[in-house]
Design a protein around this motif. Structure first.
Motif, mmCIF file in Angstrom:
data_model
loop_
_atom_site.group_PDB
_atom_site.id
_atom_site.type_symbol
_atom_site.label_atom_id
_atom_site.label_comp_id
_atom_site.label_asym_id
_atom_site.label_seq_id
_atom_site.Cartn_x
_atom_site.Cartn_y
_atom_site.Cartn_z
ATOM 1 N N LEU A 1 30.348 -40.870 17.096
ATOM 2 C CA LEU A 1 30.576 -40.138 17.006
ATOM 3 C C LEU A 1 31.497 -39.167 17.197
ATOM 4 O O LEU A 1 32.495 -38.239 18.096
ATOM 5 N N ALA A 2 29.853 -38.470 17.354
ATOM 6 C CA ALA A 2 29.677 -36.756 18.257
ATOM 7 C C ALA A 2 30.452 -36.837 19.408
ATOM 8 O O ALA A 2 31.182 -36.814 19.892
ATOM 9 N N ALA A 3 30.406 -38.505 20.095
ATOM 10 C CA ALA A 3 30.848 -38.734 21.599
ATOM 11 C C ALA A 3 32.303 -38.406 22.115
ATOM 12 O O ALA A 3 32.707 -37.440 22.674
ATOM 13 N N ILE A 4 33.106 -38.898 21.280
ATOM 14 C CA ILE A 4 34.564 -39.101 20.808
ATOM 15 C C ILE A 4 35.031 -37.829 20.466
ATOM 16 O O ILE A 4 35.919 -37.386 20.987
ATOM 17 N N LEU A 5 34.680 -37.412 19.173
ATOM 18 C CA LEU A 5 34.902 -35.342 19.421
ATOM 19 C C LEU A 5 34.315 -35.189 20.223
ATOM 20 O O LEU A 5 35.338 -33.744 20.790
ATOM 21 N N ALA A 6 33.346 -34.841 21.167
ATOM 22 C CA ALA A 6 33.036 -33.769 22.120
ATOM 23 C C ALA A 6 34.227 -34.175 23.207
ATOM 24 O O ALA A 6 34.389 -33.462 23.661
ATOM 25 N N ASP A 7 34.448 -35.149 23.647
ATOM 26 C CA ASP A 7 35.277 -35.512 24.455
ATOM 27 C C ASP A 7 37.262 -35.315 24.741
ATOM 28 O O ASP A 7 37.490 -34.544 25.181
ATOM 29 N N PHE A 8 36.875 -35.070 23.067
ATOM 30 C CA PHE A 8 38.291 -35.159 22.906
ATOM 31 C C PHE A 8 38.116 -33.306 22.447
ATOM 32 O O PHE A 8 39.549 -33.157 23.319
ATOM 33 N N ALA A 9 37.643 -32.572 22.096
ATOM 34 C CA ALA A 9 37.363 -31.288 21.976
ATOM 35 C C ALA A 9 37.536 -30.274 23.924
ATOM 36 O O ALA A 9 37.850 -29.041 23.566
ATOM 37 N N ALA A 10 37.152 -31.450 24.713
ATOM 38 C CA ALA A 10 37.196 -31.093 25.678
ATOM 39 C C ALA A 10 38.590 -30.635 26.647
ATOM 40 O O ALA A 10 38.413 -30.232 28.099
ATOM 41 N N THR A 11 39.769 -31.136 25.882
ATOM 42 C CA THR A 11 40.914 -31.521 25.761
ATOM 43 C C THR A 11 41.851 -29.739 26.222
ATOM 44 O O THR A 11 43.084 -29.640 26.327
ATOM 45 N N ALA A 12 40.738 -28.846 25.353
ATOM 46 C CA ALA A 12 41.772 -28.274 24.960
ATOM 47 C C ALA A 12 40.550 -26.733 25.594
ATOM 48 O O ALA A 12 39.096 -27.328 25.673
ATOM 49 N N PRO A 13 41.207 -25.497 25.772
ATOM 50 C CA PRO A 13 40.276 -24.466 26.577
ATOM 51 C C PRO A 13 38.846 -24.793 25.505
ATOM 52 O O PRO A 13 39.102 -24.419 24.107
ATOM 53 N N PRO A 14 37.786 -24.134 26.263
ATOM 54 C CA PRO A 14 36.710 -24.074 25.587
ATOM 55 C C PRO A 14 35.967 -23.201 24.881
ATOM 56 O O PRO A 14 36.572 -21.609 25.266
ATOM 57 N N ALA B 1 23.947 -34.189 12.288
ATOM 58 C CA ALA B 1 23.800 -33.961 13.911
ATOM 59 C C ALA B 1 24.963 -34.498 14.406
ATOM 60 O O ALA B 1 25.637 -34.059 15.865
ATOM 61 N N THR B 2 26.301 -34.867 13.706
ATOM 62 C CA THR B 2 27.158 -34.874 15.141
ATOM 63 C C THR B 2 27.790 -33.470 15.403
ATOM 64 O O THR B 2 28.468 -33.287 16.599
ATOM 65 N N ARG B 3 27.617 -32.566 13.926
ATOM 66 C CA ARG B 3 28.688 -31.684 14.228
ATOM 67 C C ARG B 3 27.401 -30.780 16.057
ATOM 68 O O ARG B 3 28.463 -30.320 16.831
ATOM 69 N N GLN B 4 26.679 -30.783 15.688
ATOM 70 C CA GLN B 4 25.608 -30.175 16.094
ATOM 71 C C GLN B 4 25.929 -30.837 17.897
ATOM 72 O O GLN B 4 26.180 -30.159 18.844
ATOM 73 N N GLN B 5 25.996 -32.292 17.899
ATOM 74 C CA GLN B 5 26.081 -33.354 18.796
ATOM 75 C C GLN B 5 27.235 -33.153 19.942
ATOM 76 O O GLN B 5 27.333 -32.976 21.218
ATOM 77 N N ALA B 6 28.666 -32.843 18.930
ATOM 78 C CA ALA B 6 29.803 -32.581 19.631
ATOM 79 C C ALA B 6 29.956 -31.367 19.358
ATOM 80 O O ALA B 6 31.522 -30.985 19.866
ATOM 81 N N GLY B 7 28.649 -30.026 19.369
ATOM 82 C CA GLY B 7 29.654 -28.685 19.946
ATOM 83 C C GLY B 7 30.519 -28.045 19.240
ATOM 84 O O GLY B 7 31.303 -27.053 19.524
ATOM 85 N N LEU B 8 30.331 -28.812 16.832
ATOM 86 C CA LEU B 8 31.822 -28.152 16.795
ATOM 87 C C LEU B 8 31.419 -27.031 15.940
ATOM 88 O O LEU B 8 29.764 -27.093 15.422
ATOM 89 N N ARG B 9 31.840 -25.871 15.421
ATOM 90 C CA ARG B 9 31.243 -25.132 14.950
ATOM 91 C C ARG B 9 31.552 -25.640 13.622
ATOM 92 O O ARG B 9 30.508 -24.755 12.476
#
Length: 344
Positions: free
Chosen positions: A66-79, A110-118
């Motif tokens: 799930l983290a990989a999906i969230l990280a990929d999607f998060a990359a569609t917006a400004p960092p 783990a998902t939050r950390q791996q996806a780089g989420l706040r």
């Protein structure tokens, strides 16, 4: 708070590919994650006028987590570190999600950390669907039983078969307007001699036969295989997609019978839940519901829904709607996010 006016049009007609959002400090990821697909969007604009944009759908099995999906999607917006609200099938126990249908385990931290989420919030997928119901336009509701007037009545039962089977109860208001459930994993009950025969066969494969073993996408195939065995016929369909295609073509009698039996069994299950919770309305959602939509009107669905003895007359007063809306979970995650932002 009303997310319908600002989000409904884009939800029903998602853009074919995500487009980056402008810099917005309150933008959050909202997602609906099931056993087959994950649907993600950006919700922004605050509690009073949230907007949803940048839809994208992922096939879960094509990603390692799930983290990989969230990280990929998060990359569609400004960092920037994003926050996310994820409506997901399963039951959260501490940090761990208990689920039978996802292709990978899920740890919240783990998902939050791996996806780089706040921050990351997980809510039950059908809790989100139930939260979305008040924001669904009337032209997205197809009457299966009862009044054609789409005026909402509470409590409302919201359920649907997809990869699994979800259900929730929606109240008019309150601090907790939704009662989520894991009824898909409760024991399957039979109401006809044929269903008893199917259940006996399934009990040879599993010690606990839950509702999902029949009333889901994978359950459709289980049902088809059992009917082939009972009829002494060869199975021509190897997966649910082929089974549904054969039923739509009408060239496989057992595929057609499978869908008919499935509709009747689903109607009985819906009736059981409606009388258990005292529902005043029923909303049928889920991916499988859309696939079987052409069969429902001429199937035993309504007859089995009403076949509840002395309470059949009570269910006569309970309208049943099928919801033609493919993004209810995303809309519900946005509604949850907006509601909690408003309460903060």
């Amino acid at each position: 708070m009303n997310v319908a006016a600002s989000s409904q049009a884009s939800i029903q007609s998602p853009s074919p590919s995500p487009r980056p959002l402008p810099e917005s400090p309150d933008a959050q990821i909202v997602a609906d994650v099931g056993g087959t697909f994950a649907r993600l969007a950006w919700s922004h604009g605050g509690a009073h006028a949230p907007r949803i944009d940048g839809f994208r759908r992922y096939r879960c099995a094509q990603y390692p987590s799930l983290a990989a999906i969230l990280a990929d999607f998060a990359a569609t917006a400004p960092p920037r570190p994003a926050a996310a609200v994820v409506a997901i099938a399963g039951l959260l126990q501490g940090d761990t999600l208990v689920n039978a249908n996802l292709p990978w385990p899920v740890s919240v931290d783990a998902t939050r950390q791996q996806a780089g989420l706040r921050s990351l919030q997980l809510i039950n997928d059908f809790e989100a669907v139930a939260l979305a119901i008040p924001h669904v336009r009337s032209d997205a509701l197809v009457a299966l039983h009862g009044s054609a007037d789409p005026a909402m009545a509470w409590p409302a039962l919201v359920l649907g078969p997809g990869t699994g089977l979800g259900a929730a109860l929606r109240f008019a208001d309150g601090a907790r307007p939704v009662l989520a459930s894991e009824v898909g994993h409760s024991a399957l009950s039979a109401g006809t001699a044929l269903e008893l025969d199917v259940l006996r066969l399934l009990l040879q494969r599993w010690d606990h036969v839950d509702n999902e073993r029949v009333l889901s996408g994978t359950g459709l195939l289980n049902l088809y295989q059992c009917l082939c065995q009972l009829r002494g016929a060869s199975a021509h369909c190897d997966d649910t997609e082929a089974l549904l295609a054969a039923a739509h073509r009408g060239d496989d009698p057992l595929a057609c019978e499978t869908v008919d039996v499935f509709c009747g069994w689903l109607g009985s299950f819906v009736g059981d839940l409606a009388i258990t919770f005292g529902a005043r309305a029923v909303y049928l959602a889920g991916g499988v519901s859309a696939h079987i939509a052409p069969f429902l009107p001429d199937s035993p669905f309504v007859a089995r829904f009403l076949n509840k003895g002395v309470l059949g007359s009570v269910l006569q007063q309970v309208p049943v709607w099928r919801v033609e809306h493919g993004e209810l979970g995303v809309l519900g995650a946005a509604a949850w996010n907006a509601s909690n932002a408003s309460a903060a």
